[in-house]
Design a protein around this motif. Structure first.
Motif, mmCIF file in Angstrom:
data_model
loop_
_atom_site.group_PDB
_atom_site.id
_atom_site.type_symbol
_atom_site.label_atom_id
_atom_site.label_comp_id
_atom_site.label_asym_id
_atom_site.label_seq_id
_atom_site.Cartn_x
_atom_site.Cartn_y
_atom_site.Cartn_z
ATOM 1 N N HIS A 5 -33.826 24.037 -5.214
ATOM 2 C CA HIS A 5 -35.024 22.718 -6.182
ATOM 3 C C HIS A 5 -34.808 22.008 -4.084
ATOM 4 N N LEU A 6 -34.091 21.952 -4.264
ATOM 5 C CA LEU A 6 -33.613 20.510 -2.291
ATOM 6 C C LEU A 6 -34.708 21.050 -1.332
ATOM 7 N N ASN A 7 -34.033 22.370 -0.755
ATOM 8 C CA ASN A 7 -34.582 22.631 0.200
ATOM 9 C C ASN A 7 -36.196 23.387 -0.617
ATOM 10 N N GLY A 8 -36.513 23.405 -0.906
ATOM 11 C CA GLY A 8 -37.968 23.547 -1.766
ATOM 12 C C GLY A 8 -39.243 22.425 -1.233
ATOM 13 N N ILE A 9 -37.822 21.024 -1.286
ATOM 14 C CA ILE A 9 -39.233 19.973 -0.707
ATOM 15 C C ILE A 9 -38.882 18.961 0.481
ATOM 16 N N GLY A 10 -37.889 20.156 0.986
ATOM 17 C CA GLY A 10 -37.335 19.097 2.390
ATOM 18 C C GLY A 10 -36.560 19.282 2.347
ATOM 19 N N LEU A 11 -35.277 19.036 1.782
ATOM 20 C CA LEU A 11 -33.866 18.068 1.589
ATOM 21 C C LEU A 11 -32.938 19.153 1.766
ATOM 22 N N SER A 12 -31.424 19.134 1.320
ATOM 23 C CA SER A 12 -30.938 19.756 1.888
ATOM 24 C C SER A 12 -29.391 18.985 1.424
ATOM 25 N N LEU A 13 -28.159 19.175 1.095
ATOM 26 C CA LEU A 13 -26.586 19.161 0.320
ATOM 27 C C LEU A 13 -26.247 18.979 1.017
ATOM 28 N N SER A 14 -25.993 17.874 1.438
ATOM 29 C CA SER A 14 -24.317 17.664 2.065
ATOM 30 C C SER A 14 -23.230 18.289 2.264
ATOM 31 N N ALA A 15 -22.890 19.714 3.140
ATOM 32 C CA ALA A 15 -22.262 20.693 3.202
ATOM 33 C C ALA A 15 -21.098 19.899 2.861
ATOM 34 N N GLU A 16 -20.301 19.344 4.030
ATOM 35 C CA GLU A 16 -19.170 18.517 3.464
ATOM 36 C C GLU A 16 -18.524 17.639 2.850
ATOM 37 N N LYS A 17 -19.570 17.572 1.762
ATOM 38 C CA LYS A 17 -19.371 16.531 1.098
ATOM 39 C C LYS A 17 -19.622 16.795 -0.482
ATOM 40 N N THR A 18 -19.841 18.327 -1.023
ATOM 41 C CA THR A 18 -21.026 18.832 -1.716
ATOM 42 C C THR A 18 -19.111 19.850 -2.445
ATOM 43 N N LYS A 19 -18.441 19.664 -3.202
ATOM 44 C CA LYS A 19 -17.517 20.642 -3.886
ATOM 45 C C LYS A 19 -18.027 20.939 -4.953
ATOM 46 N N LEU A 20 -16.104 22.006 -5.329
ATOM 47 C CA LEU A 20 -17.482 22.365 -7.357
ATOM 48 C C LEU A 20 -16.060 21.928 -7.697
ATOM 49 N N THR A 21 -15.955 21.223 -9.126
ATOM 50 C CA THR A 21 -14.559 20.840 -9.130
ATOM 51 C C THR A 21 -14.494 21.046 -10.718
ATOM 52 N N CYS A 22 -13.055 19.857 -10.885
ATOM 53 C CA CYS A 22 -14.006 19.805 -12.691
ATOM 54 C C CYS A 22 -12.329 17.735 -12.404
ATOM 55 N N PHE A 23 -13.106 17.087 -13.996
ATOM 56 C CA PHE A 23 -12.068 15.768 -13.942
ATOM 57 C C PHE A 23 -10.766 15.887 -13.790
ATOM 58 N N VAL A 24 -9.947 17.393 -14.375
ATOM 59 C CA VAL A 24 -8.749 17.554 -13.609
ATOM 60 C C VAL A 24 -8.461 17.318 -12.258
ATOM 61 N N GLY A 25 -9.156 18.019 -11.678
ATOM 62 C CA GLY A 25 -8.732 18.079 -10.094
ATOM 63 C C GLY A 25 -9.217 16.227 -9.705
ATOM 64 N N GLY A 26 -10.126 15.617 -10.207
ATOM 65 C CA GLY A 26 -10.645 14.159 -9.894
ATOM 66 C C GLY A 26 -11.810 14.695 -9.227
ATOM 67 N N PHE A 27 -12.789 13.552 -8.807
ATOM 68 C CA PHE A 27 -13.773 13.235 -8.111
ATOM 69 C C PHE A 27 -14.016 11.801 -7.600
ATOM 70 N N GLN A 28 -15.696 11.980 -6.484
ATOM 71 C CA GLN A 28 -16.039 10.216 -7.169
ATOM 72 C C GLN A 28 -17.226 10.172 -7.224
ATOM 73 N N PHE A 29 -17.229 8.803 -7.824
ATOM 74 C CA PHE A 29 -18.465 8.678 -8.094
ATOM 75 C C PHE A 29 -18.931 7.500 -8.483
ATOM 76 N N LEU A 30 -19.717 6.640 -7.938
ATOM 77 C CA LEU A 30 -20.248 5.090 -7.709
ATOM 78 C C LEU A 30 -18.962 3.959 -7.662
ATOM 79 N N GLY A 31 -17.893 4.383 -6.727
ATOM 80 C CA GLY A 31 -16.691 3.897 -6.105
ATOM 81 C C GLY A 31 -16.161 3.939 -6.590
ATOM 82 N N PHE A 32 -15.736 4.375 -8.107
ATOM 83 C CA PHE A 32 -14.764 5.273 -8.719
ATOM 84 C C PHE A 32 -14.327 6.328 -8.432
#
Length: 386
Positions: free
Chosen positions: A253-280
């Motif tokens: 979808h993003l490619n279709g509107i001229g945008l792209s995902l950041s490869a280095e900041k995109t990851k497929l994870t889970c809550f058990v592994g943890g991730f960062q969102f809005l400073g948390f």
């Protein structure tokens, strides 16, 4: 069966009144901010407020208004990186606020309920609470992603198409397009803006939400749950296979509107592994401050506690403002930050004592005890633990 024709807003220009202009200026004044390329600050603009607002209103209604280029400044993001901001002139900020007030109610009706950024009555804490609610419902897998240079790279045609779908007032559409194409002044050189909407512009958050609204509803139609705050968003799923499917869909979808995902900041994870969102930092069993948030807090305290300065009332107030801001954001009923706060308080007291005695020594803990710090009016993060 006859298809009902979509009704667009035709007469927004007619809603630009002296009262709207005055309220827009009051909002700009509350938000403060520096002068633009014309070097006219808020106080200077206010000296002839009535005349300035009247002239600005006449230009907006007649369609003759031409925004000035933005003044480029760079703010430190840490790690040697900077974020470019575009500072509009005060009169342009007022004009943008007028447009924002006219357009926002139209688009609030069509924005997705899981979009939280820069919308009335919504904020970061609401987004986090929604994310935790989705986790409790069994969405344990996460697409944690970032749009590459989002604000700087949104194609203007995407923004304008989103606006034109709801607005038929040609003057308003022209004014928005002029803001997008106003250019940026950096080191005395005018640079054209063919892409993006500037971070620092009053209307930019609304335009960003308009650009990403189609992604929100596409995720909804595909059955994916997500939480979005401007360009910061996560998609949550019940399985790893669904996360991979969501990743492909978002990327396409993003490619279709001229945008792209950041490869280095995109990851497929889970809550058990943890991730960062809005400073948390979000985990399966806890929500805490992310490491970068801790670094930012320490950096601000270091700026306020330089050893060759005196520990006076102004320093105490600066420290307290920083402590209040961090505590009010991170100390909630759904975070577990007690240990982090205690560690930071210990470090903060060390900084204050080192400033007081112009050195760092263990015996200073006894010479300048915690009750003495309290007597100065200092507050601490632990005071806010819930």
């Amino acid at each position: 069966m006859q298809v009902q024709k979509k009704i667009k807003a035709h007469s927004l220009t007619g809603r630009i009144t002296p009262a709207v202009m005055f309220e827009a200026f009051r909002a700009v004044k509350r938000n403060r901010g520096a002068a633009g390329v014309d070097r006219v600050g808020i106080a200077q603009f206010e000296k002839q407020l009535e005349q300035n607002l009247l002239a600005l209103m006449q230009q907006l209604k007649a369609g003759t208004f031409q925004p000035l280029p933005l003044r480029r400044v760079h703010i430190d993001k840490g790690g040697g990186k900077t974020r470019p901001l575009g500072i509009p002139a005060v009169r342009d900020r007022v004009a943008q606020e007028v447009l924002r007030r006219l357009l926002s109610p139209l688009f609030e009706r069509i924005f997705h309920h899981d979009s939280f950024g820069f919308r009335p009555g919504r904020g970061c804490h609401d987004a986090m609470e929604r994310l935790l609610e989705l986790h409790r419902q069994g969405h344990t897998h996460v697409l944690d992603t970032d749009i590459q240079g989002f604000f700087d790279n949104i194609p203007h045609q995407v923004i304008m198409a989103g606006l034109a779908a709801e607005v038929a007032d040609g003057n308003i559409l022209t004014l928005v397009e002029r803001f997008l194409k106003a250019g940026v002044m950096e080191d005395g050189v005018l640079q054209p803006t063919r892409l993006g909407t500037p971070q620092g512009g009053v209307i930019s958050p609304l335009l960003a939400n308009i650009a990403l609204n189609s992604l929100d509803w596409r995720l909804e139609a595909a059955g994916f749950r997500f939480v979005r705050y401007a360009d910061d968003f996560v998609v949550v799923c019940r399985s790893g296979d669904q996360v991979q499917e969501a990743h492909r869909m978002v990327q396409g979808h993003l490619n279709g509107i001229g945008l792209s995902l950041s490869a280095e900041k995109t990851k497929l994870t889970c809550f058990v592994g943890g991730f960062q969102f809005l400073g948390f930092r979000v985990g399966a069993r806890s929500v805490t401050m992310r490491p970068k948030s801790i670094e930012k807090f320490k950096a601000r305290i270091v700026e306020a506690t330089v050893r060759n300065q005196n520990l006076d009332a102004d320093v105490v107030e600066r420290i307290n403002q920083t402590v209040r801001g961090v505590a009010n954001y991170f100390a909630t009923s759904w975070t577990q930050v007690g240990r982090q706060f205690r560690d930071l308080d210990h470090w903060l007291r060390m900084r204050i004592r080192a400033m007081k005695f112009k050195r760092k020594h263990r015996t200073d803990n006894y010479r300048f005890q915690n009750r003495h710090l309290r007597n100065l009016g200092l507050i601490f993060l632990s005071d806010y633990c819930v």
